[in-house]
Design an enzyme around this catalytic site. Sequence first.
Site, PDB file in Angstrom:
ATOM      1  N   HIS A 167       3.693   7.334   5.664  1.00 18.19           N
ATOM      2  CA  HIS A 167       2.587   7.955   5.915  1.00 18.19           C
ATOM      3  C   HIS A 167       1.808   7.135   7.121  1.00 18.19           C
ATOM      4  CE1 HIS A 167       0.164   5.813   3.020  1.00 18.19           C
ATOM      5  NE2 HIS A 167      -0.935   5.795   3.788  1.00 18.19           N
ATOM      6  N   ASP A 207      -3.499   8.372  -0.741  1.00 17.61           N
ATOM      7  CA  ASP A 207      -3.512   7.375   0.157  1.00 17.61           C
ATOM      8  C   ASP A 207      -5.089   6.984  -0.179  1.00 17.61           C
ATOM      9  OD1 ASP A 207      -3.531   5.702   2.259  1.00 17.61           O
ATOM     10  OD2 ASP A 207      -4.618   7.268   3.429  1.00 17.61           O
ATOM     11  N   GLU A 266       0.858   5.987  12.835  1.00 13.06           N
ATOM     12  CA  GLU A 266      -0.368   5.336  13.264  1.00 13.06           C
ATOM     13  C   GLU A 266      -0.578   3.894  13.613  1.00 13.06           C
ATOM     14  OE1 GLU A 266      -3.685   6.460  10.659  1.00 13.06           O
ATOM     15  OE2 GLU A 266      -5.086   6.310  12.217  1.00 13.06           O
ATOM     16  N   ASP A 267       0.219   3.279  12.587  1.00 13.66           N
ATOM     17  CA  ASP A 267      -0.168   1.661  12.620  1.00 13.66           C
ATOM     18  C   ASP A 267       1.006   0.845  12.847  1.00 13.66           C
ATOM     19  OD1 ASP A 267      -2.466   2.249  11.447  1.00 13.66           O
ATOM     20  OD2 ASP A 267      -1.934   1.887   9.396  1.00 13.66           O
ATOM     21  N   ASP A 273     -21.512  15.909 -24.005  1.00 12.23           N
ATOM     22  CA  ASP A 273     -20.270  15.702 -24.001  1.00 12.23           C
ATOM     23  C   ASP A 273     -20.104  13.979 -23.205  1.00 12.23           C
ATOM     24  OD1 ASP A 273     -21.215  15.779 -21.398  1.00 12.23           O
ATOM     25  OD2 ASP A 273     -19.545  17.204 -20.609  1.00 12.23           O
ATOM     26  N   HIS A 311       0.872  -1.144  -0.014  1.00 14.64           N
ATOM     27  CA  HIS A 311      -0.019  -0.065  -0.006  1.00 14.64           C
ATOM     28  C   HIS A 311       0.903   1.208   0.118  1.00 14.64           C
ATOM     29  CE1 HIS A 311      -2.956   3.014   1.316  1.00 14.64           C
ATOM     30  NE2 HIS A 311      -2.283   3.379   2.315  1.00 14.64           N
TER      31      HIS A 311
HETATM   32 MN    MN Z   1      -2.493   4.718   4.103  1.00 13.31          MN
END
Ligand code: MN
Length: 519
Positions: free
Chosen positions: A71, A137, A75-76, A258, A47
Amino acid sequence: MTTASKILSSVHNPTDADKHLIEKAFTYAEKAHAGHKRYSGEPYMSHVAQVAYMLAQMGMGPRTIAAGLLHDTIEDTPVTSEDIRKEFGEEILFLVEGVTKLSSVRYYGADRHNESLRKLFVATSQDIRVLIIKLVDRLHNMQTLEFIPQEKQLRIARETLEIYVPVAHRLGMGRIRKELEDLAFPYVYPDEYKKVSDLLEQKIGKAKETIEKERKTLQKKLAEAGLTDFKTSYRVKGLYSLFHKLKRKEWNIDAVYDLLAMRIVVNSVEDCYRAMGIVHDLWRPMPQRMKDYINLPKPNGYQSIHTTVITNTGTILEIQIRTEKMHHEAEYGVASHIIYKADTIPGGKSSSSWFANLIPTLFRPFAWRAQQKQIHAEDLDRTKDIPPNQKIPHWIQQIGEMYTQEKASGEEFVQDMQKDFFSNRIFVFTPNGDVVDLPVAATPIDFAYAIHSEVGDHIAGVKVNNKQVQLDTELHNGDIVYIETKKNAHPTPKWLPMAKTSLAKRRIRSALANQKDTT
Ligand code: MN
């Protein structure tokens, strides 16, 4: 899986230091996420590597790419802010923390809506790169949404449409916007999605072969007329944007002109107009369908010539003509300036006009909440000395001009632009969550007049973040300002030095003059 060398191969002219930084961030992230898996069963690293790869493809600089790789670490994983600071420095930490903060922004439906938007807005207004990483993301999360547990899919898809799509749109990032919309659409409106895709299929299922032939005809004609350097391509209208158009047209797909668009990308503005002439000579233009967004760009900075024609086979085709530079800006918006840092594409307008158009749109990121009005006192006020064809606040033009004269590298360029831009403005909120932008050091008086002259003329009291304050209190980013009004309250000469905006000053003067007249 995306590898460090694949990411590096998409970075434009990386220095050894750039390569080292990206490789280091890659290895660091790989270690931090070791053993973690995504719902799809893939290693978690796939990811963040894909996010970094997409950032590189968009032309983002090495620090943004490194932050893309890192990133999700804070957090993880057990990695702390202090770890990132030590290994990668303040700037990358700032970006990673910005993205981390943004993940607390959740959309849970109407009542939580304003609160979330507020947080999103204030948190991100610090650095556009944070927002770009977060958009990419989200794009990858949407591309892999099928693997997410079903009960989460709807919330994520809704949030994408309500928060991320408008932000991408305001930043002029057309490619991401379209992809996000079309990925979220079937989850949020499954019935409508089916209806729209069936209608589109019936209508253009066969037309795709025809259009390929039309494209060859056009290419030949352009070459015969002496236009040698051009590219053509075509696109089918995105399903979600078609859905919105169909609602406006009472579901009559024949009224949508269009559905199919042919793009002609040329080298100069002059060639755009030449190509338009050649197209109109080849195919019959539909009356009143010519739009010159080159001279009158859309509010988010979009530039192109649009014209609708009926080809010899009876196909209705929208033709979009633009320069290479306009094309990149339409696809990548704010991020495209990393690619066009020197702004030397021949024939293109100076990019100051693009900036001048982009920057004010950053002030209206949530104007799509059509039922809630937004007020921009400064926009209204400072346009008064500008010719009518350039209704752009003067100070914004100055920022644009200042930066296009410098040959700053792309990443520095975006950074500097924001530093200046955001350091001169604050964003405050009405109790309803509407955003009002004001100059630094603005007071509740400026706020009140920005809302409405009637509010300004009758200020009786002010609360900032639920606390009673004086009229000359300096407002700060994120403040929620409540103005109490009373019919018998009126401006006094003491207000004048407290007001920072010329709009407020002017209104106070005129109110004071009126008071004299009536007494
Ligand atoms: Mn992410």
